[in-house]
Design an enzyme around this catalytic site. Structure first.
Site, PDB file in Angstrom:
ATOM      1  N   LYS A 209       6.103 -12.332   4.081  1.00  0.00           N
ATOM      2  CA  LYS A 209       5.823 -12.258   2.859  1.00  0.00           C
ATOM      3  C   LYS A 209       5.987 -13.393   2.115  1.00  0.00           C
ATOM      4  O   LYS A 209       6.419 -14.365   2.320  1.00  0.00           O
ATOM      5  CB  LYS A 209       6.621 -11.149   2.206  1.00  0.00           C
ATOM      6  CG  LYS A 209       6.875  -9.670   2.717  1.00  0.00           C
ATOM      7  CD  LYS A 209       5.410  -9.238   3.076  1.00  0.00           C
ATOM      8  CE  LYS A 209       5.232  -7.586   3.606  1.00  0.00           C
ATOM      9  NZ  LYS A 209       5.647  -7.476   4.654  1.00  0.00           N
TER      10      LYS A 209
HETATM   11  C1  LIG Z   1       2.587  -2.748   1.400  1.00  0.00           C
HETATM   12  C2  LIG Z   1       3.870  -2.528   2.262  1.00  0.00           C
HETATM   13  N1  LIG Z   1       4.785  -1.583   2.180  1.00  0.00           N
HETATM   14  C3  LIG Z   1       6.119  -1.622   2.742  1.00  0.00           C
HETATM   15  C4  LIG Z   1       6.388  -2.684   3.731  1.00  0.00           C
HETATM   16  C5  LIG Z   1       7.436  -2.722   4.500  1.00  0.00           C
HETATM   17  O1  LIG Z   1       8.263  -3.906   4.363  1.00  0.00           O
HETATM   18  P1  LIG Z   1       9.278  -4.000   5.369  1.00  0.00           P
HETATM   19  O2  LIG Z   1       8.510  -4.454   6.631  1.00  0.00           O
HETATM   20  O3  LIG Z   1      10.357  -5.161   4.895  1.00  0.00           O
HETATM   21  O4  LIG Z   1      10.098  -2.890   5.710  1.00  0.00           O
HETATM   22  C6  LIG Z   1       5.122  -3.628   3.856  1.00  0.00           C
HETATM   23  C7  LIG Z   1       5.315  -4.832   4.777  1.00  0.00           C
HETATM   24  O5  LIG Z   1       4.529  -5.087   5.628  1.00  0.00           O
HETATM   25  C8  LIG Z   1       4.034  -3.545   3.141  1.00  0.00           C
HETATM   26  O6  LIG Z   1       3.035  -4.507   3.532  1.00  0.00           O
END
Ligand SMILES: Cc1ncc(COP(=O)(O)O)c(C=O)c1O
Length: 425
Positions: A209
């Site tokens: 990210k």
């Molecule tokens: C749009 C979106 N929502 C939620 C997430 C979930 O985040 P995490 O991987 O930190 O749990 C991601 C991760 O890629 C994402 O791109």
């Protein structure tokens, strides 16, 4: 852009010479910000590696500092850090206290966590199509036939969902808007930050990210009543004490108004994030300037464009550069084009995550605890269509935001590689 040699060249994927000298490196990601090492060392020797640790000599937890800094950055009254972006979505949806089995609209073009979080919160995600130009859910996609109680507004890749319009439409149907800003830290819509416009905004700080702590997440909100509920949901029903903590006691008190679980962010993640946040805006400026240059360069290449923000988006947060092809070269899929671009550039290009209506990662019927929700999920998805999602997913190729963190020459390489892949057979 050099195009003269292209008609005679062979693609690198077929053994020809690549557009970019393979010895020229791309910007590294993640890149530690000044202060990150110092912060980490401080945690290591602090005697406090978690927020659920006894207080030592009044030193502030990095988690508290990050919550304050990030709330200020986003312009929200409250920020509750968590361990992952997925957990942010789970506790945000749980905080709405919707009846078990309520339906929640989720765009089909997103990472699977946007939908699995709803299931984990005891809700049924209903996948909806996206706006053909932005790839995000908009008011036109709000399906009112399934009595949804919330919509997860995902900001996709680098463009933002029109949250103010969604809030206006959702209000009329009794739906809450939860922003999934996992890919959009620092993006702005008419000057307002991604995550700050819905009832709740959720972020991820996973490795790739634009703001990364390795793993991590956060929920932001302006709602003073939801904030303590979020705190309890992420710390086993405990929230921060409102008075000062005596030495050796926990900063958390057992307020216990709602059943929580442990979704706490570690002090190591928070220490890194405090430092990385100080670099975010400077990185946005570099990426956005390069994105604008590549947009210009591609104006000379027929049949291809970079995904562009809607007019009311005032700043992009480029998580992924999305290259959209009007038509793909004959006989080739976008996966073939991605492989060809990767070979030309020495930088990974890829197709977007499989849309959720055809993704193997979304299969609630495989988990016994989800059985009652899975049944409804299957029922609600018979005969649904996703033409805009399909078109965007099948005609685009993406590259990570670190591609845009270098200089102008990199953008010339990308444009040249795209032109070559489109013209050389
Ligand atoms: C749009 C979106 N929502 C939620 C997430 C979930 O985040 P995490 O991987 O930190 O749990 C991601 C991760 O890629 C994402 O791109």
């Amino acid at each position: 852009m050099t195009t003269t040699s292209q008609s005679t060249a062979r693609l690198a994927v077929d053994g020809g010479p690549p557009v970019r000298d393979p010895t020229r490196p791309w910007p590294r990601w993640p890149e530690p910000a000044p202060g990150a090492e110092h912060n980490l060392a401080q945690v290591l020797h602090s005697g406090r590696w978690a927020i659920s640790s006894p207080a030592v000599d009044g030193a502030e937890l990095f988690e508290r500092r990050f919550a304050r800094d990030f709330a200020r950055y986003v312009g929200s009254r409250h920020c509750v850090p968590v361990d992952h972006g997925s957990s942010a979505l789970v506790v945000a949806l749980e905080a709405l206290r919707l009846p078990f089995g309520s339906t929640v609209l989720v765009p089909a073009l997103t990472w699977t966590a946007s939908a699995t979080a709803a299931l984990r919160a005891g809700l049924v995600p209903v996948l909806v199509d996206v706006d053909p130009l932005t790839g995000c859910v908009g008011p036109d996609q709000l399906d009112t036939s399934v009595d949804a109680r919330a919509v997860v507004a995902v900001h996709w890749a680098s463009v933002m969902a029109d949250v103010p319009a969604l809030v206006a439409a959702a209000d009329r149907h009794g739906m809450a808007v939860v922003e999934d800003a996992a890919q959009a830290h620092g993006g702005t819509w008419e000057g307002r930050q991604a995550g700050s416009m819905g009832r709740l905004g959720c972020f991820s700080f996973q490795h790739g990210k634009v703001l990364s702590g390795g793993e991590g997440g956060a929920v932001v909100t302006d709602d003073d009543e939801l904030a303590p509920v979020l705190e309890e949901l992420r710390a086993d029903s405990r929230r921060y004490r409102r008075d000062s903590t005596p030495r050796g006691e926990l900063d958390l008190e057992e307020s216990a108004s709602v059943q929580g679980a442990n979704f706490c962010m570690s002090e190591f993640n928070a220490a890194v994030l405090c430092a990385q946040l100080t670099r975010l805006d400077a990185q946005h400026a570099v990426r956005n300037a390069n994105y604008a240059l590549l947009t210009e360069l591609l104006a000379d290449v027929p049949g291809v464009r970079l995904l562009q923000p809607p007019p009311r988006q005032t700043r992009m947060s480029i998580y992924e550069g999305t290259i959209i092809f009007d038509e793909l070269p004959p006989g080739r899929t976008n996966a073939d084009v991605a492989a060809a671009l990767t070979a030309e550039l020495g930088k990974r290009c890829y197709v977007t995550d499989e849309p959720l209506h055809r993704s193997v990662l979304l299969r609630p019927w495989t988990k016994p605890v989800l059985a009652p929700l899975a049944e409804r999920f299957v029922e609600l998805h018979r005969d649904r269509r996703y033409p805009n999602t399909e078109r965007l997913a099948d005609r685009s190729v993406q590259t990570h935001h670190s591609t845009f963190l270098g200089g102008e020459r990199d953008m010339h390489d990308v444009a040249e590689a795209i032109a070559k892949v489109l013209t050389v057979r």
